[in-house]
Motif scaffolding. Structure first.
Motif: not given
Length: 282
Positions: A205, A219, A222, A227, A246, A250, A257
């Motif tokens: 990330n 985005r 994920f 996601a 993480e 997100l 999350a």
């Protein structure tokens, strides 16, 4: 609100009245013998920190003692609240948290403050290494804050919740891929992962300098992991520290999350809980 702040924007915020409270949470995972690296935590803080920053100890103020709840279970909220007030944290004043650059410890503090009701807390993106301003060795003595933590009704998973989410939603495993697959386990007693979890190492990330990838790229990452819009997402790791990082990634991507704080260290404390090994089944 963007949950991260750049070094330049933080420097600007610190020049005006009512600037943020600064928390230094430098920390590093101990090796299997239990010994922490020699130049982290208070020693690193004493050698130089952002002017006005107060040191917060992850192991004793952002977590309870290790046990059946994992290596870094939730702290006693009275202990956590007292530590935050000692550091000058108030409900009406912004907070910025930083660490040595990895971002895990700062994210743990960000998650705890957010989950317990602080409305304005951010992480210095990239941590201390990206800071270009002066450092100080002066230990501040801030006026006590008034923040009283209150546990949130969302955003926290227990073992049963994590197992259920692995079946009905998306449960991300933030550890390194080889730990997820069960090839190695340098810290915990059992190797492998929670059945149904998806491998999502948190180090993917960030860029090489430790700063988060742009929100658009996060985005995309994920989404590729599953996601989808409206799908409930949870995260776990070894002990609820890198998993918080993480969850922060997100959040940067605009995806809410929950965190399984006990994580793998709690999951494997009960031999009745199932363990999966091998590659991501997707």
């Amino acid at each position: 609100m963007n949950p991260i702040v750049s070094a330049s924007d933080l420097a600007t915020a610190l020049t005006g009245a009512g600037g943020p409270v600064l928390l230094d949470v430098r920390w590093q995972l101990a090796n299997p013998s239990g010994a922490a690296p020699p130049f982290v935590g208070r020693a690193a803080y004493a050698s130089g920190h952002l002017p006005g920053a107060v040191f917060v100890d992850l192991d004793t103020e952002l977590a309870s003692a290790p046990g059946s709840g994992g290596r870094h279970p939730l702290p006693d909220l009275q202990v956590f609240g007292a530590a935050m007030r000692r550091a000058g944290v108030s409900a009406h004043r912004p907070v910025v948290v930083y660490d040595g650059g990895q971002g895990w410890a700062a994210a743990r503090a960000w998650w705890l403050l957010s989950w317990t009701g602080h409305p304005d807390v951010r992480v210095l993106d990239g941590g201390l290494p990206v800071w270009l301003g002066p450092l100080s060795t002066e230990i501040p003595n801030p006026d006590p804050g008034d923040f009283v933590p209150s546990p949130g009704t969302h955003g926290l998973l227990d073992a049963d919740g994590a197992a259920g989410l692995a079946r009905s939603g998306l449960l991300l495993d933030a550890r390194a891929g080889e730990r997820y697959r069960g090839e190695v386990e340098p810290v915990d007693r059992v190797a492998g992962h929670i059945p149904g979890a998806v491998s999502a190492p948190t180090d993917r990330n960030t860029a090489a300098d430790g700063r988060f990838l742009p929100a658009r790229r996060l985005r995309e990452r994920f989404a590729a992991l599953g996601a989808d819009a409206g799908r409930e997402v949870g995260v776990y790791c070894g002990s609820g520290v890198s998993g918080a990082h993480e969850v922060l990634a997100l959040a940067v991507a605009g995806i809410p999350a929950a965190l399984y704080v006990g994580s793998w260290s709690e999951w494997t404390s009960d031999p009745r809980r199932p363990v999966a090994v091998g590659p991501d089944p997707r």
